[in-house]
Write a protein that holds these residues in place. Structure first.
Motif, PDB file in Angstrom:
ATOM      1  N   LEU A 151       0.850  -1.196   0.000  1.00 55.61           N
ATOM      2  CA  LEU A 151       0.000   0.000   0.000  1.00 55.61           C
ATOM      3  C   LEU A 151       0.883   1.243   0.000  1.00 55.61           C
ATOM      4  O   LEU A 151       1.732   1.417   0.884  1.00 55.61           O
ATOM      5  N   ASN A 152       0.704   2.083  -1.009  1.00 57.88           N
ATOM      6  CA  ASN A 152       1.491   3.309  -1.118  1.00 57.88           C
ATOM      7  C   ASN A 152       0.583   4.512  -0.879  1.00 57.88           C
ATOM      8  O   ASN A 152      -0.302   4.805  -1.682  1.00 57.88           O
ATOM      9  N   LEU A 153       0.812   5.185   0.241  1.00 59.86           N
ATOM     10  CA  LEU A 153       0.022   6.355   0.626  1.00 59.86           C
ATOM     11  C   LEU A 153       0.878   7.615   0.658  1.00 59.86           C
ATOM     12  O   LEU A 153       0.486   8.612   1.274  1.00 59.86           O
ATOM     13  N   CYS A 154       2.018   7.582  -0.002  1.00 66.39           N
ATOM     14  CA  CYS A 154       2.937   8.719   0.034  1.00 66.39           C
ATOM     15  C   CYS A 154       2.222   9.999  -0.413  1.00 66.39           C
ATOM     16  O   CYS A 154       1.610  10.055  -1.480  1.00 66.39           O
ATOM     17  N   GLY A 155       2.280  11.014   0.420  1.00 64.25           N
ATOM     18  CA  GLY A 155       1.662  12.286   0.085  1.00 64.25           C
ATOM     19  C   GLY A 155       0.167  12.367   0.332  1.00 64.25           C
ATOM     20  O   GLY A 155      -0.440  13.399   0.062  1.00 64.25           O
ATOM     21  N   CYS A 156      -0.418  11.300   0.841  1.00 67.32           N
ATOM     22  CA  CYS A 156      -1.861  11.307   1.148  1.00 67.32           C
ATOM     23  C   CYS A 156      -2.061  11.842   2.569  1.00 67.32           C
ATOM     24  O   CYS A 156      -2.481  11.117   3.481  1.00 67.32           O
ATOM     25  N   ALA A 157      -1.759  13.111   2.740  1.00 63.90           N
ATOM     26  CA  ALA A 157      -1.718  13.692   4.083  1.00 63.90           C
ATOM     27  C   ALA A 157      -3.067  13.688   4.780  1.00 63.90           C
ATOM     28  O   ALA A 157      -3.151  13.530   6.006  1.00 63.90           O
ATOM     29  N   LYS A 158      -4.153  13.844   4.036  1.00 63.49           N
ATOM     30  CA  LYS A 158      -5.489  13.849   4.643  1.00 63.49           C
ATOM     31  C   LYS A 158      -5.955  12.437   4.980  1.00 63.49           C
ATOM     32  O   LYS A 158      -6.605  12.208   6.001  1.00 63.49           O
ATOM     33  N   ALA A 159      -5.609  11.481   4.130  1.00 69.28           N
ATOM     34  CA  ALA A 159      -6.106  10.113   4.310  1.00 69.28           C
ATOM     35  C   ALA A 159      -5.351   9.343   5.379  1.00 69.28           C
ATOM     36  O   ALA A 159      -5.940   8.578   6.149  1.00 69.28           O
TER      37      ALA A 159
END
Length: 337
Positions: A151-159
């Motif tokens: 799972l790549n959430l890089c930069g998903c600051a809100k999520a």
């Protein structure tokens, strides 16, 4: 005898298609109904990253045809995808396992909601840079996509909040790789939930997660015994206590370590990549202890797997082979008389 295009056997057609790029395969599917049926049935991996314009309409037209897709790459240079394209994927591609939606800035929470229901077999999901997603949508996704491993959430600051990470830790127990780079809301509560809920975690990028402290690293060291890569760039609350917890976990699990030695896989066990750049509170003694405990960590040229840039106080830290190389150079320069 083959007299028309439609007479080509399916096996041969699929072999031909496997040798061409994805754009050509899509064009080939329009030659005749036989080719269309064969390609749509046999194609399981597709990338549309080459599509610089009108990707959304292309997905809308292809999703109902390519229902056996297992891997779909929709990486974009400029945002094109909208929620209706993701809804089409969720409605038709129920076997999808690998989905790349990176840089899809136009997508809303609705996209994750439909994926949760339509693609429960996802094992790899890249939504890096999808800045509009909320943590509520990620929590919802985690409840249904329980097979996630990457799972790549890089930069998903809100999520990527602690609330979302708690849901991931609770539901996605098979998770092996997670990128939380520059998710500034992530704190100890979220990372500790991951450590307790995802014991098979092997790669974790926490670069720029400025709120985390030693407690996160201690939980990872004690519970994620297969951890191979850890990114802590700019995590300036990390101190020597975290480094010594990694060392202690190595010693504590010496039984597994010796089994690996017998299999000639000693260097494959334990940390193989560690980024502590800009972690300015660390001292040379603690970092050297980590380097000595994990033989796969290197500071030598060409093998930098222990990254310490921006930490001027750590310039004295060296891996074993770097020390050996230094000694060898000194021997050449100053041979024994």
């Amino acid at each position: 005898m083959i007299t028309e295009w439609k007479d080509i056997p399916m096996e041969l057609l699929l072999r031909i298609v496997s040798l061409v790029d994805d754009r050509t395969a899509i064009i080939a599917s329009g030659v005749c109904s036989g080719w269309r049926d064969a390609i749509c049935w046999g194609l399981t991996q597709l990338s549309l990253s080459w599509c610089k314009n009108n990707m959304n309409n292309l997905v809308l037209s292809l999703a109902p045809k390519f229902t056996n897709l297992q891997g779909l790459i929709l990486r974009q240079d400029k945002p094109q995808l909208q929620d209706n394209a993701i809804e089409a994927i969720a409605n038709y591609c129920h076997d999808l396992q690998d989905l790349d939606l990176s840089k899809s800035f136009k997508l809303s929470d609705c996209a994750l909601f439909v994926l949760a229901h339509g693609c429960p077999n996802l094992t790899k999901l890249n939504i890096s840079g999808c800045s509009a997603f909320s943590d509520m949508a990620l929590v919802y996704l985690a409840k249904f996509c329980r097979k996630l491993k990457y799972l790549n959430l890089c930069g998903c600051a809100k999520a990527a909040s602690d609330k979302a990470l708690k849901a991931i830790g609770k539901n996605c127990n098979q998770l092996q790789s997670l990128n939380l780079g520059w998710c500034e809301k992530v704190g100890d509560a979220g990372v500790m939930s991951l450590a307790y809920g995802c014991p098979d975690l092997r790669a974790l990028d926490l670069c720029g997660c400025v709120l985390i402290t030693d407690d996160s690293i201690i939980a990872l060291a004690n519970n994620c015994l297969h951890l191979r890569s850890l990114g802590l760039y700019y995590c300036q609350n990390i101190t020597d206590r975290a480094m010594y917890s990694l060392v202690y976990s190595r010693v504590k699990n010496k039984h597994e370590m010796w089994k690996s030695v017998k299999k000639n896989r000693y260097e494959e066990e334990g940390l193989m990549n560690l980024n502590i750049s800009q972690c300015t509170a660390l001292t040379p003694l603690a970092v050297q202890a980590v380097c000595d405990s994990f033989p796969a960590l290197h500071t030598c040229a060409g093998r930098h797997s222990l990254i310490i840039s921006g930490c001027l106080s750590l310039t004295s830290v060296h891996c074993a082979c770097a020390v050996q190389a230094h000694r060898a150079a000194n021997t050449l320069l100053h041979p024994a008389l």
